[in-house]
Design an enzyme around this catalytic site. Sequence first.
Site, PDB file in Angstrom:
ATOM      1  N   SER A 250      47.911 -65.661  20.699  1.00  0.00           N
ATOM      2  CA  SER A 250      48.463 -65.627  22.002  1.00  0.00           C
ATOM      3  C   SER A 250      49.626 -64.484  21.835  1.00  0.00           C
ATOM      4  CB  SER A 250      49.297 -67.058  22.141  1.00  0.00           C
ATOM      5  OG  SER A 250      49.440 -67.219  23.673  1.00  0.00           O
ATOM      6  N   HIS A 392      44.133 -73.220  25.344  1.00  0.00           N
ATOM      7  CA  HIS A 392      44.925 -72.194  24.751  1.00  0.00           C
ATOM      8  C   HIS A 392      45.498 -73.110  23.309  1.00  0.00           C
ATOM      9  CE1 HIS A 392      47.078 -68.589  24.688  1.00  0.00           C
ATOM     10  NE2 HIS A 392      48.246 -69.278  24.474  1.00  0.00           N
TER      11      HIS A 392
HETATM   12  C1  GCU Z   1      52.491 -67.144  28.057  1.00  0.00           C
HETATM   13  C2  GCU Z   1      52.353 -65.771  28.376  1.00  0.00           C
HETATM   14  C3  GCU Z   1      50.914 -65.197  27.587  1.00  0.00           C
HETATM   15  C4  GCU Z   1      51.281 -65.712  26.060  1.00  0.00           C
HETATM   16  C5  GCU Z   1      51.380 -67.147  25.950  1.00  0.00           C
HETATM   17  C6  GCU Z   1      51.872 -67.554  24.557  1.00  0.00           C
HETATM   18  O1  GCU Z   1      51.421 -67.850  28.688  1.00  0.00           O
HETATM   19  O2  GCU Z   1      52.067 -65.480  29.821  1.00  0.00           O
HETATM   20  O3  GCU Z   1      50.767 -63.805  27.635  1.00  0.00           O
HETATM   21  O4  GCU Z   1      50.054 -65.271  25.349  1.00  0.00           O
HETATM   22  O5  GCU Z   1      52.696 -67.427  26.569  1.00  0.00           O
HETATM   23  O6  GCU Z   1      52.214 -66.679  23.789  1.00  0.00           O
HETATM   24  O7  GCU Z   1      51.232 -68.701  24.126  1.00  0.00           O
END
Ligand code: GCU
Length: 412
Positions: A250, A392
């Site tokens: 992420s 995610h």
């Molecule tokens: C949020 C953000 C993402 C990022 C995520 C994370 O959702 O919008 O861009 O990747 O956090 O770091 O888990």
Amino acid sequence: MKRPILYLIALLLGAGLAFGREPKEDDSNVIYDESKVPQYDLPPLLVSAEGQRVTTAEAWRSVRRPQILSLFSNLIYGAVPDPESPVKVEFEVRKTDPQFMEGKATRKDVQIRFSNSKGKAEMLVLVFVPNRGTKPVPAFMMHSFNDTHSPDFEAHPQRPGRLRCGWPLGEFFDRGYAFVAVYQQDLVGHNEVEFLKGIHPLFYRKGQSFPKASEWGVLSAIAWGAMRAMDYLETDSDVDHTRVAIMGHSKMGKAALWTAAQDERFALAISAQSGCAGAALWRRRSGETLEKMVTRFPYWLCRNAWKFVNQEDDLPVDQHMLLACIAPRPVYVHSGLQDTWADGRGEYLSAYHASEVYRLLGKKGLTSESSPPVGEAIIESDVGYHIRQGGHSLQMYDWERFLDFADYHLKN
Ligand code: GCU
């Protein structure tokens, strides 16, 4: 916009947005449907800023790659400025525990200290080296959401059970890898908007108290920290610093790609669901967009990036060019089918388009524009990829594929 106002906006919008949680509010205008993705033309990888075609590895290396890196530095992530007063860097192995995980590995707590006339900062790097096998061993370095100062990294009988922010350390040791953790918030806050503490002040010029529009934001500072951890690894005879993979999930996946693109000492890069500002293409505007990102996290990128909000087609780069800067070193991209905020299709297309440079450099890239079937990993290629069912997170299936990819490239 004034900084206090920005700070308030960031607090309001960022409040309740736990790491990795997909946002609930203001989702109405987010594109999740492939048919709504706008038409776009990617900026050419192999045409120089002067309009010359780049047809040789040499021209890529000496002309095009530096041009692209400079665009990413100045317009997307922010460049690390030259400090006015030289920064002294010191390494200290503060603790060594050869009995980590019932003697499976040795844990070293390494402090890296930075100082100059402007101030001080420090980071804590954890290095876990398997006790079995001949040294030096290859390693995975992880940009970590979890705090290396906290009990998060203590051996736990149930590992590798915790996986979202956890790590199957035992698997790494069994396959002969060291594991190095670098904490994202040692040098800069998660959603920093003031830049008055941490590493930035050491680099300010006289009278400066905030990064300039082209200077480093949060992700650049995180990447810089990993490079300093690599400086340490070069002094550690247990780790083969020529075989270090950098990885992250992420936000940390975004940082991992930026780290590997800039620093050729990293032998391989893994982007796990890095999405917007990571592997996903800006121009698709699918899932998280530049606008969404800079509204919630104003300084993950540099201030110049704001100028391209809703003007993505004017960007002289797109994220396939970031992946291409990692070539010829292997890069692996991982997506989740339900992780639509990170635009799995855009992540794949980035990897696919970057493959043009891998081929120019005599390496193997992705050959099909169609994403591979869910659950089928592409390992035997210098550009690897998998998309699996689910959202995610990092699952055991993902870690195993990352290790397979590293086994294939770092052990052959
Ligand atoms: C949020 C953000 C993402 C990022 C995520 C994370 O959702 O919008 O861009 O990747 O956090 O770091 O888990």
